[in-house]
Design an enzyme around this catalytic site. Structure first.
Site, PDB file in Angstrom:
ATOM      1  N   SER A   1       1.006  -1.182   0.025  1.00 43.27           N
ATOM      2  CA  SER A   1      -0.044   0.169   0.045  1.00 43.27           C
ATOM      3  C   SER A   1       1.007   1.102   0.073  1.00 43.27           C
ATOM      4  O   SER A   1       2.215   1.115   0.486  1.00 43.27           O
ATOM      5  CB  SER A   1      -0.825   0.004   1.259  1.00 43.27           C
ATOM      6  OG  SER A   1      -1.311   1.450   1.398  1.00 43.27           O
TER       7      SER A   1
ATOM      8  N   TYR B   1      -0.495  -1.434  10.275  1.00 45.15           N
ATOM      9  CA  TYR B   1      -1.063  -1.471   8.944  1.00 45.15           C
ATOM     10  C   TYR B   1       0.150  -1.018   8.145  1.00 45.15           C
ATOM     11  O   TYR B   1       0.742  -1.634   7.439  1.00 45.15           O
ATOM     12  CB  TYR B   1      -2.397  -0.802   8.508  1.00 45.15           C
ATOM     13  CG  TYR B   1      -2.608  -1.108   7.008  1.00 45.15           C
ATOM     14  CD1 TYR B   1      -3.356  -2.168   6.403  1.00 45.15           C
ATOM     15  CD2 TYR B   1      -2.352  -0.256   6.156  1.00 45.15           C
ATOM     16  CE1 TYR B   1      -3.823  -2.408   5.260  1.00 45.15           C
ATOM     17  CE2 TYR B   1      -2.638  -0.288   4.851  1.00 45.15           C
ATOM     18  CZ  TYR B   1      -3.286  -1.315   4.355  1.00 45.15           C
ATOM     19  OH  TYR B   1      -3.923  -1.346   3.105  1.00 45.15           O
TER      20      TYR B   1
HETATM   21  N1  LIG Z   1      -9.054  -0.377  -0.695  1.00 39.81           N
HETATM   22  C1  LIG Z   1      -7.662   0.425  -0.584  1.00 39.81           C
HETATM   23  O1  LIG Z   1      -7.953   1.579  -0.896  1.00 39.81           O
HETATM   24  C2  LIG Z   1      -6.356  -0.248  -0.476  1.00 39.81           C
HETATM   25  C3  LIG Z   1      -5.453   0.707  -0.482  1.00 39.81           C
HETATM   26  C4  LIG Z   1      -4.073   0.084  -0.454  1.00 39.81           C
HETATM   27  C5  LIG Z   1      -3.971  -1.387  -0.461  1.00 39.81           C
HETATM   28  N2  LIG Z   1      -4.966  -2.143  -0.301  1.00 39.81           N
HETATM   29  C6  LIG Z   1      -5.001  -3.560   0.041  1.00 39.81           C
HETATM   30  O2  LIG Z   1      -5.430  -4.382  -1.057  1.00 39.81           O
HETATM   31  C7  LIG Z   1      -5.719  -5.552  -0.335  1.00 39.81           C
HETATM   32  C8  LIG Z   1      -7.337  -5.649  -0.641  1.00 39.81           C
HETATM   33  O3  LIG Z   1      -7.959  -4.834   0.216  1.00 39.81           O
HETATM   34  P1  LIG Z   1      -9.561  -4.323  -0.120  1.00 39.81           P
HETATM   35  O4  LIG Z   1      -9.779  -3.013   0.119  1.00 39.81           O
HETATM   36  O5  LIG Z   1     -10.020  -5.296  -1.228  1.00 39.81           O
HETATM   37  O6  LIG Z   1     -10.123  -4.935   1.486  1.00 39.81           O
HETATM   38  P2  LIG Z   1     -11.168  -6.175   1.744  1.00 39.81           P
HETATM   39  O7  LIG Z   1     -11.147  -6.178   3.198  1.00 39.81           O
HETATM   40  O8  LIG Z   1     -12.341  -6.434   0.793  1.00 39.81           O
HETATM   41  O9  LIG Z   1     -10.145  -7.718   1.319  1.00 39.81           O
HETATM   42  C9  LIG Z   1      -9.398  -8.056   2.250  1.00 39.81           C
HETATM   43  C10 LIG Z   1      -9.855  -9.602   2.269  1.00 39.81           C
HETATM   44  O10 LIG Z   1      -8.960 -10.093   3.108  1.00 39.81           O
HETATM   45  C11 LIG Z   1      -9.494 -11.191   3.773  1.00 39.81           C
HETATM   46  N3  LIG Z   1      -9.156 -11.574   5.144  1.00 39.81           N
HETATM   47  C12 LIG Z   1      -8.860 -10.771   6.157  1.00 39.81           C
HETATM   48  N4  LIG Z   1      -8.303 -11.425   7.204  1.00 39.81           N
HETATM   49  C13 LIG Z   1      -8.182 -12.729   6.710  1.00 39.81           C
HETATM   50  C14 LIG Z   1      -7.551 -13.848   7.402  1.00 39.81           C
HETATM   51  N5  LIG Z   1      -7.210 -13.749   8.656  1.00 39.81           N
HETATM   52  N6  LIG Z   1      -7.517 -14.972   6.612  1.00 39.81           N
HETATM   53  C15 LIG Z   1      -8.060 -14.990   5.321  1.00 39.81           C
HETATM   54  N7  LIG Z   1      -8.274 -13.887   4.742  1.00 39.81           N
HETATM   55  C16 LIG Z   1      -8.520 -12.808   5.387  1.00 39.81           C
HETATM   56  C17 LIG Z   1     -11.006 -10.576   3.954  1.00 39.81           C
HETATM   57  O11 LIG Z   1     -11.925 -11.523   4.361  1.00 39.81           O
HETATM   58  C18 LIG Z   1     -11.210  -9.868   2.660  1.00 39.81           C
HETATM   59  O12 LIG Z   1     -11.835 -10.681   1.851  1.00 39.81           O
HETATM   60  C19 LIG Z   1      -5.283  -5.719   1.123  1.00 39.81           C
HETATM   61  O13 LIG Z   1      -3.965  -6.031   1.100  1.00 39.81           O
HETATM   62  C20 LIG Z   1      -5.193  -4.212   1.420  1.00 39.81           C
HETATM   63  O14 LIG Z   1      -4.196  -3.771   2.385  1.00 39.81           O
HETATM   64  C21 LIG Z   1      -6.453  -1.752  -0.343  1.00 39.81           C
END
Ligand SMILES: NC(=O)c1ccc[n+]([C@@H]2O[C@H](COP(=O)([O-])OP(=O)(O)OC[C@H]3O[C@@H](n4cnc5c(N)ncnc54)[C@H](O)[C@@H]3O)[C@@H](O)[C@H]2O)c1
Length: 266
Positions: free
Chosen positions: A144, A157
């Site tokens: 991120s 995070y």
């Molecule tokens: N949305 C954003 O703005 C953004 C920005 C930068 C990075 N990210 C990164 O992108 C990735 C996806 O994020 P997102 O926004 O789609 O969020 P999200 O919460 O929809 O996706 C995260 C997924 O991880 C799963 N998860 C959480 N804990 C878990 C565990 N213990 N075991 C297995 N699965 C688990 C959740 O069930 C979920 O489906 C993450 O790594 C996040 O840090 C997101």
């Protein structure tokens, strides 16, 4: 043209959000995709929505035995593994608990590290031998832009994502000679349904400074994961690629309006 046909991909954290969009992109390029997620029902529903080349396996990223079972299930189902996208992370649950150095509980810090960083280490450790046996593979980790600078909140995070970026470099150096490449993407704000529903004013806030014409969506990340894992991306190894519409480049200048007679003078 990106072609992932014949490839087996594992995308963690793909029950919804960015991971589901990435699973859809990879499947669209012909890969067989396994979704790994702690939300068993949602992961299954997403797999069914994405079609017969996508399946789901429930697992818990904080548990080493569960990660081991996930890798075993993928290899049993498909005979091997070519593409691993380490995407699972604690996201929304962190917004209230992961704040500052002084206020974040140590247990929450540990849990964040386990789910976001240690799981990437463990899953990759288990996947790399399968890739080496198959003659190569591609790992794309999920960081991120929070890894690169401080912020008033989300300290655990941010640290976990900085660790993911560092881990990427080590893996790239240690297994590149085995044709196993490791890269990492670092998204800026991605306007998933979850983010839009839970962060008031996020879209307006992002668009007010972003030097691009729209906010980021999950598919933007999926496209980069697909490219990095394709033949066309094969010389890219050990990179942390920021995918943020330019948000870390600076604040957008106003859109230029060209006068009708605009041209280049000699
Ligand atoms: N949305 C954003 O703005 C953004 C920005 C930068 C990075 N990210 C990164 O992108 C990735 C996806 O994020 P997102 O926004 O789609 O969020 P999200 O919460 O929809 O996706 C995260 C997924 O991880 C799963 N998860 C959480 N804990 C878990 C565990 N213990 N075991 C297995 N699965 C688990 C959740 O069930 C979920 O489906 C993450 O790594 C996040 O840090 C997101």
């Amino acid at each position: 043209m990106t072609d992932l046909s014949g490839k087996v991909a594992l995308v963690t954290g793909a029950a919804g959000g960015i991971g589901a969009a990435t699973a859809e992109v990879l499947a669209g390029y012909g890969a067989k995709v396994v979704i790994g997620d702690i939300q068993a029902e949602a992961a299954q529903a997403t797999a069914e929505r994405l079609g017969s080349n996508v399946s789901a396996v429930a697992y818990d990223a904080s548990d080493v035995d569960s990660i081991t079972s996930l890798v075993d299930a993928v290899v049993e189902q498909h005979g091997g593994l070519d593409i691993l996208h380490n995407n699972a992370a604690i996201t929304a649950a962190a917004w209230s608990r992961d704040t500052t150095l002084l206020d974040t509980e140590i247990d929450w810090y540990d849990r964040t590290m386990a789910v976001n960083l240690r799981s990437t280490f463990v899953l990759s450790k288990l996947a790399v031998p399968h890739m080496i046996r198959r003659g190569g593979g591609s790992i794309v980790n999920m960081a991120s832009i929070a890894a690169f600078s401080g912020s008033p909140t989300l300290i655990a995070y941010g640290i976990s994502k900085a660790g993911v970026a560092a881990l990427t470099k080590y893996m790239a150096v240690q297994y590149g000679r085995n044709n196993v490449r490791t890269n990492c993407i670092a998204p800026g704000a991605v306007l998933t349904e979850q983010v839009l529903a839970n962060v008031p004013g996020v879209e307006e806030g992002v668009l007010s400074t972003l030097p691009w014409i729209r906010g980021g969506v999950g598919k933007d990340m999926g496209n980069v994961v697909a490219f990095l894992s394709s033949k066309e991306g094969e010389y890219i190894n050990g990179q942390v690629i920021t995918v943020d519409g330019g948000s870390t480049a600076g604040v957008a200048a106003p859109k230029v309006e060209l006068p009708a007679e605009h041209g280049v003078s000699a």
